[in-house]
Design a protein around this motif. Structure first.
Motif, PDB file in Angstrom:
ATOM      1  N   ALA A  97       0.917  -1.239   0.045  1.00 33.66           N
ATOM      2  CA  ALA A  97      -0.097  -0.029   0.008  1.00 33.66           C
ATOM      3  C   ALA A  97       0.842   1.498   0.088  1.00 33.66           C
ATOM      4  CB  ALA A  97      -0.867   0.248   1.354  1.00 33.66           C
ATOM      5  N   LYS A  98       2.227   1.161   0.201  1.00 36.96           N
ATOM      6  CA  LYS A  98       3.029   2.266   0.434  1.00 36.96           C
ATOM      7  C   LYS A  98       3.554   2.681  -0.740  1.00 36.96           C
ATOM      8  CE  LYS A  98       2.589   2.805   4.986  1.00 36.96           C
ATOM      9  NZ  LYS A  98       2.092   3.939   5.534  1.00 36.96           N
TER      10      LYS A  98
ATOM     11  N   LEU B 226      13.297  -8.332  -7.767  1.00 35.02           N
ATOM     12  CA  LEU B 226      12.932  -7.179  -6.978  1.00 35.02           C
ATOM     13  C   LEU B 226      11.625  -6.752  -7.560  1.00 35.02           C
ATOM     14  CD1 LEU B 226      16.250  -5.067  -8.010  1.00 35.02           C
ATOM     15  CD2 LEU B 226      16.128  -6.598  -6.050  1.00 35.02           C
ATOM     16  N   ARG B 227      10.846  -6.043  -6.643  1.00 33.69           N
ATOM     17  CA  ARG B 227       9.498  -5.652  -6.979  1.00 33.69           C
ATOM     18  C   ARG B 227       9.226  -4.391  -6.518  1.00 33.69           C
ATOM     19  NH1 ARG B 227       6.719 -10.431  -8.319  1.00 33.69           N
ATOM     20  NH2 ARG B 227       7.826 -12.263  -7.877  1.00 33.69           N
ATOM     21  N   THR B 228       8.617  -3.349  -7.361  1.00 30.43           N
ATOM     22  CA  THR B 228       8.326  -2.063  -6.791  1.00 30.43           C
ATOM     23  C   THR B 228       6.873  -1.660  -7.415  1.00 30.43           C
ATOM     24  OG1 THR B 228       9.435  -1.184  -8.785  1.00 30.43           O
ATOM     25  CG2 THR B 228      10.744  -1.309  -6.853  1.00 30.43           C
ATOM     26  N   LYS B 229       6.511  -0.332  -6.917  1.00 30.68           N
ATOM     27  CA  LYS B 229       5.132  -0.041  -7.548  1.00 30.68           C
ATOM     28  C   LYS B 229       5.124   0.184  -8.938  1.00 30.68           C
ATOM     29  CE  LYS B 229       1.683   0.959  -4.268  1.00 30.68           C
ATOM     30  NZ  LYS B 229       0.734   2.001  -3.834  1.00 30.68           N
ATOM     31  N   SER B 230       6.421   1.001  -9.536  1.00 28.53           N
ATOM     32  CA  SER B 230       6.345   1.580 -11.005  1.00 28.53           C
ATOM     33  C   SER B 230       7.783   1.490 -11.323  1.00 28.53           C
ATOM     34  CB  SER B 230       6.196   2.864 -10.789  1.00 28.53           C
ATOM     35  OG  SER B 230       7.225   3.681  -9.810  1.00 28.53           O
TER      36      SER B 230
ATOM     37  N   PRO C 290      -2.066  -2.621  -6.153  1.00 28.67           N
ATOM     38  CA  PRO C 290      -1.961  -3.561  -7.094  1.00 28.67           C
ATOM     39  C   PRO C 290      -1.292  -4.729  -6.665  1.00 28.67           C
ATOM     40  CG  PRO C 290      -0.566  -1.145  -7.304  1.00 28.67           C
ATOM     41  CD  PRO C 290      -1.296  -1.350  -6.021  1.00 28.67           C
ATOM     42  N   PHE C 291      -1.452  -5.851  -7.331  1.00 28.79           N
ATOM     43  CA  PHE C 291      -0.889  -7.150  -6.989  1.00 28.79           C
ATOM     44  C   PHE C 291       0.543  -6.972  -6.881  1.00 28.79           C
ATOM     45  CE2 PHE C 291      -5.252  -8.228  -8.514  1.00 28.79           C
ATOM     46  CZ  PHE C 291      -5.678  -9.216  -7.535  1.00 28.79           C
ATOM     47  N   LYS C 292       1.222  -7.780  -6.122  1.00 26.30           N
ATOM     48  CA  LYS C 292       2.750  -7.901  -5.939  1.00 26.30           C
ATOM     49  C   LYS C 292       3.304  -8.578  -7.067  1.00 26.30           C
ATOM     50  CE  LYS C 292       2.661  -8.818  -1.423  1.00 26.30           C
ATOM     51  NZ  LYS C 292       3.786  -9.143  -0.073  1.00 26.30           N
ATOM     52  N   PHE C 293       2.649  -9.469  -7.699  1.00 26.09           N
ATOM     53  CA  PHE C 293       3.068 -10.464  -8.826  1.00 26.09           C
ATOM     54  C   PHE C 293       3.489  -9.599  -9.966  1.00 26.09           C
ATOM     55  CE2 PHE C 293      -1.409 -11.468  -8.913  1.00 26.09           C
ATOM     56  CZ  PHE C 293      -1.667 -10.702 -10.243  1.00 26.09           C
ATOM     57  N   GLY C 294       4.514 -10.058 -10.992  1.00 19.72           N
ATOM     58  CA  GLY C 294       4.448  -9.559 -12.097  1.00 19.72           C
ATOM     59  C   GLY C 294       3.577 -10.052 -13.319  1.00 19.72           C
ATOM     60  N   GLU C 295       3.473  -9.193 -14.502  1.00 19.73           N
ATOM     61  CA  GLU C 295       2.645  -9.645 -15.514  1.00 19.73           C
ATOM     62  C   GLU C 295       3.203  -9.087 -16.877  1.00 19.73           C
ATOM     63  OE1 GLU C 295       0.715 -10.718 -17.730  1.00 19.73           O
ATOM     64  OE2 GLU C 295      -0.300 -12.280 -16.299  1.00 19.73           O
TER      65      GLU C 295
END
Length: 373
Positions: free
Chosen positions: A212-213, A244-248, A312-317
């Motif tokens: 959420a952050k 690695l995962r981020t929002k954008s 947003p979901f944390k998974f990648g697509e």
């Protein structure tokens, strides 16, 4: 049944030749639509033309399975050792292929519908390969839609998101080159163990696992290797792999700089030259506002429970590659509160979702094409 046949015969990313062949055979048995093969690899596009005027709508699904050994013992379990449909792509394909029965009965005055069976989603290479294929670009899509089943949400619920649907994801492999020595005299070599330990600690400090952050960041160790099973030799080589995962996309570039800074700080201190390889990149899926409205309208038509998710979901697509170029949107379908999670070895796509997915895509197509003059 097509879904169970696909589940029983899974293929890894980039190797989906037989899967594409099964889809082609199914379509040819039930529809005379034009089929284009080998798009972006083993990709397949089924073209249903109502008219050469009007919008072109693409409905996309994925061909590939995962390198996971199946734990289930049902009759349609995977016959390919160490490979299984543990993300539900078998169900997604069955949904999209099933649309041919409905499409051939419609009489819209304008538009085209393209059914895209995309290769290599799990590695993030399939969507860019399709986009770079001139055959696909020549089809001139106007709108693109996709779905994903989501365990942990009520069965048949429709999950929508304004803006980002998924996270930006990037993987990296870090290789450290030291020097082997006798294990009785490690001081005469350069062992990467302490460097790896320090890197893992510092990468962990970058994490903020609250999706959420705005500064959501997740660095997950995936694989590590060091030395060899020869107990008289102190290790001289090591590697660690991270996702690695981020929002954008912008936040990802910032996180990558953080990783690079840590490597520049830590590795020279341990006298270890290093190399990095960045791969498996998934840009965030950014839902177009109009396309999202169409998804909501379709869900209301069929009286499905709509869950408006704010995070947003944390998974990648890799559908994110399409959303960068076209008006596009993705939605989720609840796979049930008790369903095993995606990528778990006992997961299986709930077949009752096939009708739900088909209804959603029917509604999406209908909303767009009935509004054409």
């Amino acid at each position: 049944m097509l879904r169970k046949e696909l589940h029983k015969n899974p293929e890894l990313s980039g190797q989906e030749k037989e899967t594409a062949g099964r889809i082609k055979k199914f379509i040819e048995q039930h529809h005379n639509a034009k089929i284009i093969e080998n798009i972006g690899g083993h990709g397949l596009v089924v073209i249903h033309t109502f008219s050469n005027s009007g919008p072109t709508i693409v409905i996309r699904c994925e061909l590939d399975a995962l390198p996971i050994k199946e734990a289930n013992n049902f009759e349609h379990r995977s016959i390919n050792k160490g490979v299984a449909h543990k993300c539900g792509h078998d169900g997604h394909m069955a949904i999209v292929a099933g649309l041919v029965f409905w499409l051939k009965e419609q009489d819209y005055k304008h538009g085209k519908v393209l059914l895209l069976f995309q290769p290599a989603e799990e590695t993030g290479t399939g969507a860019p390969s399709v986009l770079n294929d001139y055959i696909f670009s020549a089809l001139h899509p106007d709108y693109m839609f996709a779905l994903h089943n989501v365990p942990g949400h009520p069965l048949h619920s429709i999950i929508t998101l304004n803006g980002n649907f998924s996270s930006t994801v990037q993987s990296v492999a870090i290789q450290l080159t030291g020097k082997e020595s006798h294990s009785a005299e490690p001081e005469h070599g350069v062992n990467p163990a302490m460097c790896i330990a320090e890197l893992i600690q510092k990468f962990n400090q970058l994490n903020n696992n609250d999706a959420a952050k705005e500064d959501f960041r997740l660095c997950v160790p995936i694989y590590s290797n060091m030395g060899k099973k020869s107990y008289g030799i102190s290790a001289g080589f090591g590697e660690i792999h991270y996702t690695l995962r981020t929002k954008s996309i912008e936040k990802m570039e910032s996180l990558k700089k953080n990783v690079d800074s840590i490597l520049l700080e830590v590795c020279p201190k341990h006298e270890l030259p290093y190399t990095t390889k960045w791969f498996d990149y998934f840009p965030a899926v950014v839902n177009d506002g109009f396309c999202n409205q169409v998804i909501t309208a379709s869900a209301k038509t069929y009286n499905y429970n709509i869950i408006n998710k704010s995070v947003p979901f944390k998974f990648g697509e890799d559908f994110g590659w399409f959303s960068e170029k076209y008006k596009a949107a993705m939605f989720g379908i609840g796979a049930g509160l008790e369903s095993p999670a995606l990528h778990h070895n006992n997961y299986d796509f709930p077949e009752e979702l096939i009708e739900t997915g088909m209804n959603m895509f029917k509604g999406i197509i209908d909303v767009i094409l009935t509004n054409q003059k």
